[in-house]
Design a protein around this motif. Structure first.
Motif, PDB file in Angstrom:
ATOM      1  N   THR A  88       0.814  -1.209   0.000  1.00  0.00           N
ATOM      2  CA  THR A  88       0.000   0.000   0.000  1.00  0.00           C
ATOM      3  C   THR A  88       0.848   1.260   0.000  1.00  0.00           C
ATOM      4  O   THR A  88       0.538   2.242  -0.692  1.00  0.00           O
ATOM      5  CB  THR A  88      -0.938   0.011   1.228  1.00  0.00           C
ATOM      6  OG1 THR A  88      -1.786  -1.139   1.175  1.00  0.00           O
ATOM      7  CG2 THR A  88      -1.791   1.269   1.256  1.00  0.00           C
ATOM      8  N   LYS A 132       2.080   1.983  -3.456  1.00  0.00           N
ATOM      9  CA  LYS A 132       1.002   2.469  -4.317  1.00  0.00           C
ATOM     10  C   LYS A 132       0.616   3.901  -3.984  1.00  0.00           C
ATOM     11  O   LYS A 132       0.196   4.663  -4.867  1.00  0.00           O
ATOM     12  CB  LYS A 132      -0.212   1.545  -4.196  1.00  0.00           C
ATOM     13  CG  LYS A 132       0.018   0.151  -4.780  1.00  0.00           C
ATOM     14  CD  LYS A 132      -1.229  -0.702  -4.654  1.00  0.00           C
ATOM     15  CE  LYS A 132      -1.058  -2.063  -5.302  1.00  0.00           C
ATOM     16  NZ  LYS A 132      -2.285  -2.888  -5.181  1.00  0.00           N
ATOM     17  N   GLU A 133       0.760   4.288  -2.715  1.00  0.00           N
ATOM     18  CA  GLU A 133       0.425   5.648  -2.316  1.00  0.00           C
ATOM     19  C   GLU A 133       1.509   6.650  -2.712  1.00  0.00           C
ATOM     20  O   GLU A 133       1.256   7.862  -2.764  1.00  0.00           O
ATOM     21  CB  GLU A 133       0.218   5.710  -0.795  1.00  0.00           C
ATOM     22  CG  GLU A 133      -1.030   4.990  -0.316  1.00  0.00           C
ATOM     23  CD  GLU A 133      -1.115   4.926   1.190  1.00  0.00           C
ATOM     24  OE1 GLU A 133      -0.079   5.210   1.856  1.00  0.00           O
ATOM     25  OE2 GLU A 133      -2.191   4.598   1.726  1.00  0.00           O
TER      26      GLU A 133
END
Length: 267
Positions: free
Chosen positions: A141, A144-145
């Protein structure tokens, strides 16, 4: 609470990241690391020089790619923070650069906060993951951020793949990372070779392997295979210290550097 609370550093066992830190003159190492590094230097006395040459390549290649307009960086196998770190080099050129570090070493996790201090315009993130599982990095995550994988990314695999023997699928691992990146992305790599000092390199490989960290040196052709399908930029696959050296960079012979370096671009 200290940086080390809750982290098992396995201080009774030598660790390649801490040995590398020792070669660079760092202080984030323990008696087992210093003992193993001493054994390595006894059979390969140029280990500290090779480490510094590799670090200098990271600075040069990162700066070149940032100047070329790549604003995203993924550094896998980060190692213990040693300033200037990759994000410092990239954001010095492009303050808005975004950087993700990935490593599975507990000592790096303990110091990860030092890797997250970047410019106000840019972003930095740290992913606890293993290179042998590319999806554990790519699907995280925090990555992806921070990164947009539909846009070019500079992937850094410096001084890492010699710790991934063929039996663990080294070429397949790199290909999985390459396949996940957009056209215009880059791959910057260095890798230990026995091409210049076969006997000494064989001995230092044995020291690492007996200390619990298997190492596989690769030839120039074997190294170049990691770059298959991508355009290798000038000066090509060369001994690390010969890759676009800056004035004032440490000089080293091919024997002392004992590694190849290259940067390649995805068509």
């Amino acid at each position: 609470m200290t940086d080390f609370d809750g982290v098992d550093l396995e201080v009774d066992r030598p660790h390649s990241a801490r040995m590398y830190d020792y070669y660079l003159g760092g202080v984030t190492n323990f008696a087992a690391d210093r003992e193993a590094a001493g054994h390595a230097i006894a059979v390969f006395p140029w280990a500290p020089t090779a480490a510094r040459v590799n670090r200098a390549f990271m600075h040069r290649s990162t700066r070149m790619l940032a100047r070329a307009g790549i604003g995203q960086f993924l550094d896998v196998g980060t190692g213990i923070p040693t300033s200037p770190n990759l994000h410092e080099v990239a954001q010095d050129t492009d303050p808005a650069a975004r950087v993700v570090y990935a490593d599975n070493d507990p000592i790096v996790l303990a110091h990860a906060r030092a890797l997250l201090i970047g410019t106000a315009q840019g972003q930095t993130a740290y992913v606890q993951a293993d290179v042998t599982s590319p999806q554990s990095v790519l699907s995280d995550t925090r990555l992806k951020e921070t990164l947009d994988l539909t846009q070019p990314v500079a992937l850094s695999l410096n001084a890492l793949l010699h710790f991934v023997p063929d039996a663990l699928g080294a070429y397949e691992i790199v290909q999985e990372f390459k396949d996940a990146l957009a056209p215009g992305s880059a791959l910057a790599m260095t890798h230990v070779t026995a091409d210049f000092a076969p006997q000494e390199t064989a001995r230092v490989v044995r020291v690492y392997t007996e200390a619990g960290t298997p190492v596989q040196a690769r030839s120039q052709a074997e190294f170049a295979r990691f770059l298959d399908g991508w355009r290798i930029v000038e000066p090509g696959v060369v001994p690390t210290q010969h890759w676009r050296p800056d004035p004032g960079d440490e000089t080293a012979s091919d024997t002392e550097a004992a590694s190849y370096a290259a940067v390649a671009l995805k068509p």
